[in-house]
Each structure stands twice: as C-alpha cells, then as structure tokens.
Design an enzyme around this catalytic site. Structure first.
Site, mmCIF file in Angstrom:
data_model
loop_
_atom_site.group_PDB
_atom_site.id
_atom_site.type_symbol
_atom_site.label_atom_id
_atom_site.label_comp_id
_atom_site.label_asym_id
_atom_site.label_seq_id
_atom_site.Cartn_x
_atom_site.Cartn_y
_atom_site.Cartn_z
ATOM 1 N N ASP A 18 0.871 -1.170 0.000
ATOM 2 C CA ASP A 18 0.000 0.000 0.000
ATOM 3 C C ASP A 18 0.912 1.225 0.000
ATOM 4 O O ASP A 18 2.100 1.129 0.340
ATOM 5 C CB ASP A 18 -0.896 -0.030 1.244
ATOM 6 C CG ASP A 18 -1.755 1.210 1.386
ATOM 7 O OD1 ASP A 18 -2.393 1.607 0.391
ATOM 8 O OD2 ASP A 18 -1.769 1.794 2.484
ATOM 9 N N ASP A 20 -0.009 5.108 0.947
ATOM 10 C CA ASP A 20 -0.145 6.142 1.975
ATOM 11 C C ASP A 20 -0.012 5.569 3.380
ATOM 12 O O ASP A 20 -0.688 4.600 3.731
ATOM 13 C CB ASP A 20 -1.486 6.850 1.851
ATOM 14 C CG ASP A 20 -1.636 7.571 0.515
ATOM 15 O OD1 ASP A 20 -0.627 7.686 -0.204
ATOM 16 O OD2 ASP A 20 -2.755 8.014 0.198
ATOM 17 N N ASP A 191 -1.319 -0.256 6.131
ATOM 18 C CA ASP A 191 -1.630 0.377 7.413
ATOM 19 C C ASP A 191 -3.109 0.293 7.749
ATOM 20 O O ASP A 191 -3.506 0.625 8.866
ATOM 21 C CB ASP A 191 -1.248 1.865 7.369
ATOM 22 C CG ASP A 191 -2.195 2.668 6.483
ATOM 23 O OD1 ASP A 191 -2.994 3.463 7.012
ATOM 24 O OD2 ASP A 191 -2.160 2.481 5.255
#
Length: 274
Positions: A18, A20, A191
């Site tokens: 991922d 961000d 996250d």
C-alpha cells in the site's frame, strides 16, 4: 528483517505495498491541495478542510462507508476538470511534495525484496496518475491504482476502476496470475483495516503503522506489526536513483485531485458529526 534470496527454479514471488502511511508518511493526494488551490481547481475553504482531513487521516484513516462516500463526492467535484491543467500542476510539484516523505524503512524493505529476487508492486486507492510516478521513483516493478474516466480531455466524473478494499485483493490476484506469482510465498504491507483482503491474499502479511482496526486483526491473527517513522529524501538516500522529470511527471493527474476532494468530504462529514 532477514529476506531470503529466491531460488530461481521456484515460482516467482512479489511484495505488495500500500502507499499512503505505508511507504510515505502522508496521504499522497492531500499533499497536492495547495498547488491545486494555486491553479484554481479548489478554493481556499477546501484547502483549509484538506489540512483538517490530513490531520484526521493521520490519526485513524476512514472506514468503508466513508471511503464510499468519498468516491461519490470526488467524482462530482472533479467532473469537467481539464486533464492537461491538472497534469501540469502535478508535474511541477510531485518531486518536491513526495520525495521528502518517503519512509526510510519502506525504501530499505523495497531494496531487500529486490535483492531477494522478488518483484515490488505498489497497490493504492489513489489515482494512477500520481501513484505511477511515485512507483517509478521507488523502483517498483508494477503499479496498480485507481483510474478515472476521461473524455475530450476532461474528467467525466466517473471512475473506471476503484482499487479499494476487496478490489485490491482482486487486482493482486489478477496480477499474480498474469505474472506467475506464488501468492502463498509473497508478501504484503498496509496500514489500513480496509486492506485486510489484500493481506489475506498472501502468505506473509505485515501491518505497518496500523490503524486501530488493523492492529486488532494483526494481534488476533498473529501478523507481524512494523513501525515506520523516519521519512527521508529518497534522492539523498539513494543518489543514483533516477527521479522522473518532464513527461514522466506529467502523467500525474486527477487521481490526486480526486482523492484530495474525497478527503475534503471526509473532513466535512467528521466536522458535522462531531
């Protein structure tokens, strides 16, 4: 972390990241609020709301319903925007805005996976026009990201492909099939609790700076939890790394603007419900 070198006789493997708050320290899309304001695409009020949205995003992210609401809002807001204008704005600012916020730990992990013989894939709900140049900056082998619909040089307000939630896992599965990756021996990093389907798709999932929901799941499933905390200028860390300029950066476009708009919507909703 010890990353073993791949046996060339074994099936190919990959590491899926991922973007961000996993590879970079902020939202890649929110970072563009000021240049979009300066270019006349959003107003001053939206800039202030975006700053608030960045704060909320860094605290805990957004859940499924909020992300779906963002998708509709960003589609409505971006309808009619000139593609070339947005590309030029992003091309002028991408390096200055994104390069300083790449996690040193993530860059090291990407290097380790490459040294181990694995492909590195960035998988993001942000727009492909932003994610692809960032992926090139990081040396990623593939990028999978959200794509907006364009007609006659303007954004229609529709999204061709939204890489979010289960759609991320589906995209990973399609890429694995086309590239011959063995997902059971592959890695994934995120996250967000919304990326659990992608993490479940591989044999080696990792929670990075996890939000509350993902942290609970990681503990319950005994997934490793990593903390990345050292943003670093990539060109200073790896001086030989080629940073895209000119036409390569010009590919960055409304995906960033669209997701920025979505997080503006999220901030507004949070303020109303507070």
């Amino acid at each position: 972390m010890l990353v073993l070198v791949e046996n060339h006789l074994s099936p190919r493997t990959a590491a899926f990241f991922d973007l961000d708050k996993t590879v970079i320290a902020k939202s890649s899309t929110l970072a563009f609020s000021r240049p979009f304001y300066q270019g006349g695409l959003i107003n001053r009020r939206a800039v202030l709301r975006t700053a608030y949205a960045q704060f909320v995003y860094l605290l805990g992210g957004a859940d499924h319903d909020q992300m779906e609401g963002m998708r509709k809002y960003l589609s409505d807001l971006c309808r009619g925007w000139n593609v070339q204008q947005v590309r030029e704005i992003v091309a002028e600012t991408l390096h200055d805005l994104i390069d300083p916020i790449i996690y040193d730990e993530a860059a090291s992990l990407i290097e380790e996976h490459h040294l181990a013989g694995r492909d590195v894939v960035i998988v993001s709900a942000s727009g492909a026009e932003v994610v692809e140049p960032i992926g090139e900056m990081l040396g990623a082998d593939h990028v999978v990201a959200t794509r907006m619909t364009v007609e006659d040089g303007r954004y229609t307000g529709s999204i061709d492909h939204y890489v979010y939630g289960p759609a991320k896992a589906e995209a990973v599965a399609r890429l694995a099939e086309s590239e011959g990756y063995d997902l059971e021996r592959s890695f994934a990093y995120s996250d967000s609790v919304t990326d659990i389907p992608m993490l479940e798709a591989v044999g080696h999932p990792y929670a990075v700076n996890p939000d509350r929901g993902l942290r609970r799941e990681a503990v319950a499933r005994e997934w490793p939890v990593l903390t990345f905390s050292r943003p670093v200028r990539l060109h200073q860390r790896v001086p030989s790394l080629a940073i895209p300029t000119g036409p390569a950066l010009a590919l960055a476009a409304v995906g960033a603007a669209a997701a920025t708009a979505g997080l503006v919507w999220y901030a507004t909703r949070r303020r109303r419900t507070a």
